[in-house]
Structures are given as C-alpha cells and as structure tokens.
Design a protein around this motif. Structure first.
Motif, short mmCIF file in Angstrom:
data_model
loop_
_atom_site.label_atom_id
_atom_site.label_comp_id
_atom_site.label_asym_id
_atom_site.label_seq_id
_atom_site.Cartn_x
_atom_site.Cartn_y
_atom_site.Cartn_z
N THR A 80 53.27 40.92 62.28
CA THR A 80 54.68 40.85 62.65
C THR A 80 54.97 41.85 63.78
O THR A 80 54.49 42.97 63.76
CB THR A 80 55.55 41.21 61.43
N LYS A 81 55.74 41.38 64.76
CA LYS A 81 56.04 42.26 65.89
C LYS A 81 57.53 42.63 65.92
O LYS A 81 58.37 41.78 65.69
CB LYS A 81 55.65 41.59 67.20
N LEU A 82 57.78 43.88 66.19
CA LEU A 82 59.16 44.34 66.28
C LEU A 82 59.41 44.95 67.66
O LEU A 82 58.57 45.66 68.18
CB LEU A 82 59.44 45.46 65.26
N TRP A 83 60.59 44.67 68.20
CA TRP A 83 61.07 45.42 69.35
C TRP A 83 62.10 46.38 68.79
O TRP A 83 63.07 45.95 68.13
CB TRP A 83 61.74 44.50 70.36
N VAL A 84 61.91 47.64 69.00
CA VAL A 84 62.81 48.62 68.41
C VAL A 84 63.70 49.18 69.51
O VAL A 84 63.22 49.74 70.48
CB VAL A 84 62.01 49.75 67.73
N ASN A 85 64.97 48.99 69.34
CA ASN A 85 65.91 49.41 70.36
C ASN A 85 66.20 50.91 70.25
O ASN A 85 65.76 51.58 69.32
CB ASN A 85 67.21 48.60 70.24
N ALA A 86 66.97 51.41 71.20
CA ALA A 86 67.33 52.81 71.22
C ALA A 86 68.08 53.19 69.94
O ALA A 86 68.73 52.36 69.32
CB ALA A 86 68.21 53.09 72.43
N ALA A 87 67.97 54.45 69.55
CA ALA A 87 68.68 55.01 68.42
C ALA A 87 68.40 54.24 67.13
O ALA A 87 69.30 53.83 66.43
CB ALA A 87 70.19 55.05 68.69
N SER A 88 67.10 54.01 66.86
CA SER A 88 66.76 53.23 65.68
C SER A 88 65.65 53.89 64.89
O SER A 88 64.89 54.70 65.39
CB SER A 88 66.28 51.84 66.10
N HIS A 89 65.58 53.51 63.64
CA HIS A 89 64.64 54.13 62.70
C HIS A 89 64.08 53.03 61.81
O HIS A 89 64.83 52.29 61.19
CB HIS A 89 65.43 55.18 61.89
N VAL A 90 62.77 52.92 61.77
CA VAL A 90 62.13 51.89 60.94
C VAL A 90 61.17 52.57 59.97
O VAL A 90 60.40 53.45 60.36
CB VAL A 90 61.31 50.90 61.80
N VAL A 91 61.22 52.17 58.70
CA VAL A 91 60.28 52.66 57.71
C VAL A 91 59.48 51.47 57.22
O VAL A 91 60.05 50.46 56.83
CB VAL A 91 61.02 53.32 56.51
#
Lengths: 197, 410
Positions: B217-228
């Motif tokens: 799975t691919k994610l694009w993580v935008n500014a000011a974001s947090h992924v766990v």
C-alpha cells in the motif's frame, strides 16, 4: 522462482489498474532490461529511450494486455529487443547502409573470476579468447540460459526459434566448454572454488 | 555394466536444477549434488568443469545509477500523463486520474476521543497519535521506529518504504535497522502475535512524504501529518492510524481488510485508493470522499455508512452528517501538487497554503467568508500562488518577515 511469481502478481494488479504495481515492475526489471539492451548496443541512451517506449506502450495498452503472465521479464525483454531492432532499422535507412544487423555482444569478465588467484595472465587471456570466439547467437543463448536462467520456451520466443533448435544451439555452444575447460583451466578449478565458496 | 545413468558435462549444463543450484546454492541443493557425486552418478571433474563454465559466462550485472533510474521513470510518467491528459479530453473530462481513488477528508475537532474498544495490544497506537503533536514549521520529517529510534530527514520530501521483512528504506537508502527489526519482528509476529509494534512517520508543515507499507500500500503524506503503522501487518486486518492528510493506494487483498482509523471514525476498504485528511486546527467537518469502489465508514457514534463513487460524506462536529455528490479530484489533487476548489472559503484555502508551504499566513475577519473557485499549482513558489489569489479575489497581502497578512483591497 519466487521473484517470478511476485512479478506476475504485480503484472495482474497493473493490468487491473494499479499504478503502483506498474512502478514496481519498472523498479524490479529496469536494471536487467538496461543490462540486456546493452548487449545489443553500447548506446546507453538508445536503450533507455527504448525502455521508455516499452513502458509507455504497456501503460497505453493496459486494458488489452493478458492478465496472466508467467514470465513478465521475458515479455519485457522481447518488447525491448523489438524496440531496439526497430531503432536499428531506422538508422539503417538513415545512413542508407544495406545491413546493420544488431548482434548480441558480451564482454566476459573472466578477470574478476580469478582476481584473487595467482593465475597468470596468459591463461586468463586464453579463457576469455575462447569465450569470445563463440558466435553472437551462441553468446545470446548462453546469456539467457546461464545469466537470466530462462526456460527453453522463453528463449525460443526471444530468439524466434523452436524449443528443439534452442536446445541444439545451446548444446553446440557448451560443447566448446568441454574443450576449453579441459585444456586450459582445469588446473585452476581449485582456486576458483576457493573464490566462489 | 553401469546400470545407472552418468551425467556428462553437457547434460549438467542443460539441466535447470544444476544451473539454479550453481548460481543460488542452498543447503538442499548442496546435499543433492554431494549425494550424486559421492555415489558416482556425476564425476567430480565433470561437475567442476560445468560449474566453472556457468561462472565464467556470467557477465557483469551492473545496475542503473539511482539517479539515472529515477530520471528514466520520470520520463515514462510524464509521457503517460500526456497520453492520459489526451484521453481525459476525449472522455469529456471524466477524471481518469481519480479512477480507483477514494478521497476521505476529515477535518477533525480537537476534542480528545479515545477508542472505546479495548486494544489487545500493549501499545495503543491511537494514544501515540494523541501524545505526539505535529512538529512546528521548519522542523525535519521524522521517522520513529518501533524501538523508539528517531530519525530526522532534512529534505523537503521523503520517500519511505517498508517491506514484508520489516526493513525500512528512506530515499532508497536502507536503514541499518533491518536485521534488528527483522529478527525481532519475526519472533514477535510468530510467537506473541498480539504484540504488534509500530513505526511512526511525522511530516511537519511545509514538507511532504511518500510512504510504502509492507503490504504494498502506498501513501502520500501531506504537510502537518502523522501516521502510525504496524511494522508488519497482522494476518486478519491491516490497520493504520492517521492524523493529518494522506492519500492512499491500498494494495488489494480481499481477505485482509484495510482499515484507517482517525480519532472520530474508521474507514474500511478491501483494496483501492483514498485520501484521509484531518487537520487539527481547522474547525472543519470530517469528510469522506469516494471515487470508485466502495468503503464503509463508521463514526464515533457508531453510525455506519457505505459510500458510492463520487460521494462525499461529511461529518460535522455536532454529529450531523450529510452525503453529496462531488468532483473527487478536487479532494485528492494535492498529491499531484495541485489545489482545486469550488466556492471554498478563503480562510480554508489560506490555512492549507500555510500548512503546505510551512509559512504563517494571517488574515482579517472581513475576508474569511469570501468564496473562491479555481486551481492553484502548488509546485510554484508560494508568492506566485498568493499573487494568483489576489487576481481572483479583491484581496491584497503584505509581507512582514516570514509572515503574510491578507486584507481586503479597498
């Protein structure tokens, strides 16, 4: 084998519309495609142009592609070879030369093989010379079989020959092996083994 | 009188198994050939000569230079985009780019909310999101591995890849963690299955990142974001936890559902692409936008909604929810460096620009509710983009150091 299954899965996902799988196919096969292409020409940029065409074509024809593809790499090699040959044909017209048949060329790096051994230069040069004496098609079949580890069917598709002819060609090519190994290098085998183990 | 078959050099060299065991020897293959050698099925001389031959014909397997490979890929992508753009024109702007994408927008309120469901895990990933606030402007992209090791990346964007073995690669460089994480993870997932460990990716304002999870799975993580996300997904479900904005292309796997949890809802998909957004500071509604396929959304109040393509589910702070049809590309184009909006409040646009570029923007109350429609190319300099806004609306801005101030153009 595992890698093949993996790429086949990626292929199916790509045909079903997964762009990420498409990128992964490039990631996994790109290096080998370039190396393969460079056996036909030393023009690195030309190979890359052809690779670009191959991948763009795939993307364009995605909906028409077979979902089940056992050997994606073989398919990509065939596509790349065709693109390269088309490019050669164009340049033949351009230069108005009669023939400019692209040939498979390999630079064997026997030196690396014996790099740690005390083998004298003369013997190394001899091995290399014998290998280089093979015909382009012999080089090609040896490459598919021993470097890319392809099946006879796959090699047949790539070289447009039937399976039996591929076997014959390969047998003829390796008969030379017997001669060259027994005459010149058997004394080195122990050293080579040390190197490879 | 030999009744058994003796392999000759030629036969060895024509044999698939011989070739594969020469090039990739395994314990099994070694034993197999040792057995044949010891029992006289193969002569040692022949075997060694054949082996030598296979090694001698190997040509150097050089790789493409990393930069070279990336550049070629860019060329391919540009070419594909051109073709796609032509197609789109032909198809009356049916957004193919957005095909197979679900966009989920969650403007999340700050009210702390803890999942009722008692987690089996010793670490509560939701709590990781709560405790950690997004780093302030100018900070580095930060990756926190399961063993609490923290790594910072100065680049404007990072490309983080996780594989099945639990290895982590950042910008094509494998982190030296692999062995460590690998062996530890194997044990963890096999022996103590309930003890999942998590990695975290924190992207501050003004930065962005891509993240490849171990399932593809691919994610694009935008500014000011947090992924766990778990180092290795468990076998029954794939769960990740998001605060901020991410766009996901979920690797299809019908038997292992993919679940995105935020503090106010969870979104379940079987394998497709979607966008999750939740900026703390904006007092926006929570939104879920689906392009194709189907997703189930479950809100904190237990309400369950199934969305159809091109629908946007919006979930207000007060619990009110609505569903409407939208042009989904508006909600996911940020990943392509674009921003599109239709009668959006100027204040929301400025807020997003501020996050995206990592610069402070403030504005007077009088311009807050100005409605704005159009498209901004975020790949351009911030000031070019702001200049564009002043042409669309009766506003002006002034610059004070690093701060921008918008007001009505009287």
């Amino acid at each position: 084998m595992e890698e093949q299954v993996n790429i086949s899965n990626l292929w199916r996902r790509f045909v079903e519309g997964d762009d990420y799988a498409y990128a992964q196919i490039y990631d996994l096969c790109g290096d080998d495609m370039l190396v393969y292409g460079l056996h036909f020409t030393s023009d690195r940029e030309l190979v890359k142009d052809c690779m670009q065409d191959v991948f763009v074509d795939l993307y364009k024809r995605r909906r028409k592609l077979e979902k089940e593809m056992d050997n994606v790499k073989c398919y990509l090699f065939i596509a790349l070879k065709n693109k390269l040959f088309d490019a050669f044909k164009k340049s033949v017209e351009f230069y108005q030369i009669e023939t400019l048949e692209p040939v498979f060329h390999t630079e064997y790096t026997v030196e690396d093989l014996f790099i740690r051994s005390e083998t004298n230069r003369h013997q190394r040069a001899k091995i290399k010379e014998i290998l280089q004496r093979l015909t382009p098609r012999q080089h090609e079949v040896i490459y598919y079989r021993y470097v890319e580890e392809m099946s006879y069917e796959e090699i047949g598709k790539l070289m447009q020959m039937n399976v039996q002819s591929v076997r014959n060609l390969l047998s003829r090519s390796i008969q030379r092996a017997r001669d060259f190994v027994s005459e010149y290098v058997f004394s080195l085998i122990l050293l080579v083994q040390l190197f490879w183990s | 009188m030999n009744t058994y078959k003796k392999y000759t050099i030629e036969e060895l060299l024509l044999d698939d198994y011989f070739i594969s065991s020469t090039l990739h020897p395994t314990q099994d293959s070694k034993e197999y050939w040792d057995y044949l050698l010891q029992n006289g099925y193969v002569q040692t001389d022949d075997f060694e000569r054949a082996t030598l031959f296979v090694h001698a014909v190997q040509s150097p397997k050089e790789k493409m230079f990393r930069k070279e490979k990336e550049l070629l890929w860019e060329r391919i992508e540009i070419e594909n985009k051109k073709i796609l753009a032509n197609k789109i024109r032909r198809l009356h702007r049916v957004s193919l780019l957005a095909a197979a994408c679900i966009a989920i927008l969650l403007g999340v309120t700050i009210t702390p909310y803890f999942y009722r469901e008692k987690d089996k895990t010793s670490i509560n990933p939701m709590a990781l999101l709560e405790q950690k606030t997004i780093e302030p402007v100018g900070e580095d992209i930060c990756l926190i591995l399961s063993d609490s090791e923290k790594m910072n990346f100065k680049e404007k964007s990072a490309d983080v890849k996780n594989n099945k073995k639990g290895e982590v690669k950042v910008n094509s460089q494998t982190l030296s963690k692999e062995e460590h994480v690998n062996s530890e993870e194997k044990e963890n997932s096999q022996l103590k299955e309930e003890e999942t460990t998590y990695n975290q990716l924190i992207v501050p304002k003004g930065k962005h990142s891509t993240l490849l999870l171990s399932d593809g799975t691919k994610l694009w993580v935008n500014a000011a974001s947090h992924v766990v996300y778990p180092v290795v997904f468990d076998r029954e479900k794939r769960e990740i936890y998001v605060k901020g904005e991410v766009y996901l292309e979920v690797a299809r796997n019908e038997s292992v559902p993919f679940i995105v949890k935020t503090d106010r809802m969870e979104i379940e998909v079987l394998g497709t692409s979607f966008n999750v957004k939740s900026f703390d500071a904006i007092e926006e509604n929570s939104d879920v936008v689906l392009v194709t396929g189907s997703v189930n959304v479950r809100t904190e109040s237990g309400k369950k909604i199934e969305l159809k393509p091109n629908q946007r589910f919006s979930y207000a702070k007060d619990g009110k929810s609505t569903i409407e049809n939208v042009d989904v590309y508006d909600y996911i184009c940020w990943k392509d460096g674009l921003m599109r909006f239709k009668s959006e409040n100027l204040s929301n646009i400025l807020k997003r620009l501020s996050d995206y570029y990592g610069k402070d923007i403030c504005w007077g109350k009088e311009i807050e509710d100005l409605k704005c429609s159009g498209k901004l190319d975020l790949k351009e300099d911030m000031e070019n983009v702001l200049d564009g806004l002043t042409k669309m609306l009766p506003v002006v801005y002034s610059k004070d150091g690093e701060n921008y101030h918008f007001s009505m153009n009287n």
